[in-house]
Design an enzyme around this catalytic site. Structure first.
Site, PDB file in Angstrom:
ATOM      1  NE  ARG A 183      38.793  40.628  32.183  1.00  0.00           N
ATOM      2  CZ  ARG A 183      38.930  40.204  33.436  1.00  0.00           C
ATOM      3  NH1 ARG A 183      39.706  40.881  34.278  1.00  0.00           N
ATOM      4  NH2 ARG A 183      38.300  39.147  33.882  1.00  0.00           N
ATOM      5  CE1 TYR A 206      40.243  33.375  40.365  1.00  0.00           C
ATOM      6  CE2 TYR A 206      40.798  32.508  42.530  1.00  0.00           C
ATOM      7  CZ  TYR A 206      40.324  33.532  41.737  1.00  0.00           C
ATOM      8  OH  TYR A 206      39.926  34.712  42.309  1.00  0.00           O
ATOM      9  CE  LYS A 207      41.559  36.499  38.917  1.00  0.00           C
ATOM     10  NZ  LYS A 207      41.697  37.673  39.783  1.00  0.00           N
ATOM     11  CG  PHE A 245      39.288  42.601  41.688  1.00  0.00           C
ATOM     12  CD1 PHE A 245      38.859  42.393  40.387  1.00  0.00           C
ATOM     13  CD2 PHE A 245      38.700  41.865  42.704  1.00  0.00           C
ATOM     14  CE1 PHE A 245      37.866  41.462  40.102  1.00  0.00           C
ATOM     15  CE2 PHE A 245      37.708  40.933  42.425  1.00  0.00           C
ATOM     16  CZ  PHE A 245      37.296  40.735  41.122  1.00  0.00           C
ATOM     17  CG  ASP A 305      45.997  41.300  44.441  1.00  0.00           C
ATOM     18  OD1 ASP A 305      46.349  40.356  43.703  1.00  0.00           O
ATOM     19  OD2 ASP A 305      44.869  41.363  44.976  1.00  0.00           O
TER      20      ASP A 305
HETATM   21  C1  LIG Z   1      40.657  37.860  40.793  1.00  0.00           C
HETATM   22  C2  LIG Z   1      41.004  38.850  41.851  1.00  0.00           C
HETATM   23  C3  LIG Z   1      40.533  38.690  43.169  1.00  0.00           C
HETATM   24  C4  LIG Z   1      39.599  37.577  43.546  1.00  0.00           C
HETATM   25  O1  LIG Z   1      39.566  37.356  44.920  1.00  0.00           O
HETATM   26  P1  LIG Z   1      38.977  35.979  45.472  1.00  0.00           P
HETATM   27  O2  LIG Z   1      38.984  36.117  46.930  1.00  0.00           O
HETATM   28  O3  LIG Z   1      39.865  34.881  44.963  1.00  0.00           O
HETATM   29  O4  LIG Z   1      37.594  35.817  44.906  1.00  0.00           O
HETATM   30  C5  LIG Z   1      40.960  39.610  44.114  1.00  0.00           C
HETATM   31  N1  LIG Z   1      41.778  40.623  43.797  1.00  0.00           N
HETATM   32  C6  LIG Z   1      42.228  40.813  42.543  1.00  0.00           C
HETATM   33  C7  LIG Z   1      43.134  41.951  42.241  1.00  0.00           C
HETATM   34  C8  LIG Z   1      41.835  39.947  41.521  1.00  0.00           C
HETATM   35  O5  LIG Z   1      42.251  40.140  40.283  1.00  0.00           O
END
Ligand SMILES: *Cc1c(COP(=O)(O)O)cnc(C)c1O
Length: 392
Positions: A351, A204-205, A108, A179
């Site tokens: 998705r 939050y996911k 990400f 992660d």
């Molecule tokens: C959703 C997601 C994030 C989001 O980061 P935030 O700091 O919470 O906005 C970061 N890394 C990955 C791999 C994600 O899937």
């Protein structure tokens, strides 16, 4: 099935719990009570009386159970981007003689951006190397300081073999960060068995903690008293209320705290975690695979213009399924207008997340029926559905 425990709108098929989980019914009252009885009546005494200061740890332990981490090894706070930064900074300190951070092109972007920013401010000649996800194992070498990967690819759902990659990396003296953004609450994770040094993730996911819910960080227990926190905030100090002028790291995982915890968000997350306490992750995984496999089978049979972007083998997939289609954005907008909620990731990925706590086979079948109608009749082909919103 716990669908009745969520406040889902009528006539909506929600296939986006991989991006933002829905509202657990108990959260509304739990947060209202905290605000009324604790914030409202206790004011500043709530930090002690209502245990606000301990929540980052008590909630961390509950998240820990879902990722195979022992009590006292996970702490909540901040956003995932911040937790990535903290983990990477500490990992680089452990391996200070090496200069390469290895990640993959499926990561990400914020994880990569945080790494880029950190390496730049360190200004010690570090570089971030990204290779194709399939090439990670071959790119491991004794020049690599840290391997930083997201277990489940946010676009395709491709799943890395966490234990095998961790072992291969550690055999070469590489420190490993996972992660778990798309893993926590999506599939069984065993941090202890993986032996990885660090893990981070958001809530939050799949965990349904609500927009802005705090992130988590795990540090392997044998390292927790040694890691050097880069973000040395007062609440990660050994004695925050001594108000010393010199920073001294707190004990264990507590040094990964930075500042004041988001108590209202932690309260919402506590309510969300009530729904997880009796969930068997192996059972959840089996149901997630059944739903995802059904979706793939039905879409391929009924919507031949879409091509699968996710691994076909469920063992190599997280809890989401993606399809390519050149006009995927417009198709997704059309689906949303018909009450089927997924999302779109550039350049052409539609998705869909599968969340067995509140998604059942009938939802999958109904969603594909609507998708088929949209595809067969090109209902997406209007200016309205091609208009891009800020959040896709
Ligand atoms: C959703 C997601 C994030 C989001 O980061 P935030 O700091 O919470 O906005 C970061 N890394 C990955 C791999 C994600 O899937």
């Amino acid at each position: 099935m716990k669908k009745h425990l969520f406040d889902l709108p009528e006539n909506m098929i929600y296939l986006d719990g991989n991006s933002l989980g829905p509202l657990p019914r108990n959260a509304t009252e739990h947060v209202a009570r905290m605000m009324r009885d604790e914030w409202g009546q206790m004011l500043i005494t709530g930090w002690n009386k209502a245990g606000w200061m301990q929540k980052s740890l008590t909630v961390g332990d509950r998240v820990g159970r879902l990722i195979g981490a022992p009590a006292g090894t996970v702490i909540m706070g901040d956003t995932l981007s911040i937790k990535v930064y903290q983990a990477l900074a500490s990992a680089l300190k452990i391996n200070s003689g090496r200069k390469i951070v290895l990640s993959d092109t499926g990561n990400f972007p914020t994880d990569l951006y945080m790494a880029q920013g950190l390496l730049k401010s360190l200004d010690q000649g570090h570089s971030l190397q990204t290779v194709a996800p399939e090439a990670v194992a071959d790119a491991l070498s004794t020049d690599v300081a840290v391997l930083m990967l997201t277990q489940v690819d946010y676009r395709t759902g491709r799943l890395h073999d966490m234990n095998a990659l961790t072992r291969a990396a550690q055999d070469l003296g590489i420190v490993v960060i996972w992660d778990l953004a798309h893993s926590a609450g999506a599939l069984p994770v065993d941090m202890t068995a993986s032996k990885a040094e660090f893990a981070v993730g958001c809530t939050y996911k799949y965990l349904n903690g609500g927009p802005g819910a705090p992130a988590f960080i795990y540090v392997r227990p044998d390292l927790a008293d040694q890691v050097e926190p880069a973000l040395s905030g007062w609440l990660g100090h050994e004695a925050p209320f001594a108000f010393d002028l010199e920073y001294r790291p707190g004990k264990g995982i507590e040094r990964m705290r930075v500042g004041t915890p988001p108590v209202i968000q932690l309260t919402a997350l506590e309510a969300a975690l009530d729904l997880w306490d009796d969930v068997d992750m192996q059972d959840l995984r089996a149901r997630s695979i059944r739903l995802s496999d059904l979706f793939i089978r039905e879409v391929e049979a009924r919507c031949p213009a879409l091509t699968l972007a996710s691994p076909r083998d469920a063992q190599h997939r997280g809890s989401q399924v993606s399809f390519h289609f050149p006009e995927g954005y417009a198709v997704m907008q059309t689906l949303i207008s018909r009450g089927v909620i997924g999302d779109f990731r550039a350049p052409d990925i539609m998705r869909f997340g599968f969340t067995p706590l509140y998604t059942e086979e009938s939802d999958v079948l109904a969603a594909v029926e609507i998708l088929q109608d949209i595809m067969e009749n090109s209902l997406w082909d209007t200016p309205e559905f091609k208009q891009k919103n800020a959040v896709t």
